[in-house]
Write an enzyme that holds these catalytic residues in place. Sequence first.
Site, short mmCIF file in Angstrom:
data_model
loop_
_atom_site.label_atom_id
_atom_site.label_comp_id
_atom_site.label_asym_id
_atom_site.label_seq_id
_atom_site.Cartn_x
_atom_site.Cartn_y
_atom_site.Cartn_z
N GLU A 1 7.14 7.44 11.81
CA GLU A 1 6.99 8.77 12.63
C GLU A 1 8.04 9.58 12.52
O GLU A 1 9.09 9.43 12.48
CB GLU A 1 7.08 8.27 14.06
CG GLU A 1 5.92 7.15 14.73
CD GLU A 1 6.08 7.06 16.07
OE1 GLU A 1 7.21 7.05 16.60
OE2 GLU A 1 5.26 6.16 16.65
N ASP B 1 20.10 37.03 1.03
CA ASP B 1 21.11 36.24 1.11
C ASP B 1 22.56 36.80 -0.05
O ASP B 1 23.62 36.62 0.49
CB ASP B 1 20.76 34.69 0.65
CG ASP B 1 19.97 34.35 1.63
OD1 ASP B 1 20.11 34.66 2.68
OD2 ASP B 1 19.21 33.08 1.24
N HIS C 1 21.35 30.82 7.58
CA HIS C 1 20.45 31.74 8.48
C HIS C 1 20.57 31.23 10.03
O HIS C 1 20.83 30.17 10.02
CB HIS C 1 19.14 31.64 8.10
CG HIS C 1 18.70 32.04 6.62
ND1 HIS C 1 17.66 31.47 5.89
CD2 HIS C 1 19.48 32.91 5.83
CE1 HIS C 1 17.65 32.05 4.80
NE2 HIS C 1 18.77 32.87 4.45
N TYR D 1 10.34 21.78 8.70
CA TYR D 1 10.83 21.90 9.72
C TYR D 1 10.37 22.30 10.85
O TYR D 1 9.38 23.12 10.76
CB TYR D 1 12.44 22.29 9.67
CG TYR D 1 12.51 23.81 9.36
CD1 TYR D 1 12.50 24.95 10.34
CD2 TYR D 1 12.24 24.33 8.05
CE1 TYR D 1 12.71 26.18 9.99
CE2 TYR D 1 12.28 25.79 7.68
CZ TYR D 1 12.30 26.67 8.88
OH TYR D 1 12.56 27.95 8.45
N LYS E 1 16.68 23.13 15.18
CA LYS E 1 15.87 22.48 13.92
C LYS E 1 15.83 21.33 13.88
O LYS E 1 16.99 20.61 13.82
CB LYS E 1 16.06 23.27 12.74
CG LYS E 1 16.02 25.04 13.01
CD LYS E 1 16.27 25.67 11.54
CE LYS E 1 16.44 27.10 11.82
NZ LYS E 1 16.80 28.04 10.49
N ARG F 1 0.80 -1.24 -0.01
CA ARG F 1 0.05 -0.20 -0.22
C ARG F 1 0.78 1.25 0.01
O ARG F 1 0.30 2.23 -0.31
CB ARG F 1 -0.94 0.06 1.24
CG ARG F 1 -1.90 -1.17 1.42
CD ARG F 1 -2.43 -1.19 2.67
NE ARG F 1 -1.48 -1.53 3.72
CZ ARG F 1 -1.67 -1.13 4.97
NH1 ARG F 1 -2.73 -0.75 5.40
NH2 ARG F 1 -0.37 -1.56 5.87
#
Length: 186
Positions: A28, A168, A62, A132, A72, A23
């Site tokens: 997770e 940037d 950044h 994120y 992050k 399928r």
Amino acid sequence: MKAMETRLKGVFLIEPQVFGDARGWFMESWSKRKFEDAGFPVEFLQDNQSFSAQKGTLRGLHYQLNPMAQAKLLRCTRGRIFDVAVDIRKGSPQYGKWASAELTAENKRQLFIPRGFAHGFITLTDDVEVQYKADNYYAPECDGNIRWDDPAIGIHWPIAPVILSDKDKAAPLLAERTELNFTYDK
């Protein structure tokens, strides 16, 4: 899940357990319990998502200054990216060093970047989505960036950027960033 530390202490490549059958598949992407058991006691507060239409779009490098610094957890849910973390903690033996990982929708890997690191990525395909989690809220007054091609850092980007934001393009070198308020904690 499997957590593998990169060449930068504190930056981890996360390989989730994926269950598949005829399928499709299931995984997770985040479990507070599993992350705490693996030694990541982080409380995420915000989810972000970006879309880049063209291969060669570079976003970064950044960071957010203290008190709004962010850890992050990143993953690419469509396409492929070359993801980079740079240590910008004063006093760190890794200061100005970088680590990278290729994150793809297929490999489902994630990169955990702690506070005190700058982050950036370049898209390796067209039509890329990146998602994120951040452990602090976005604060424009604490937002900062460093030039993606700073020779003192020396990131080996796999392709030349095609698209950069004006922000940037105008980013200063790491040595010019005197406001950095991250300190290395042994």
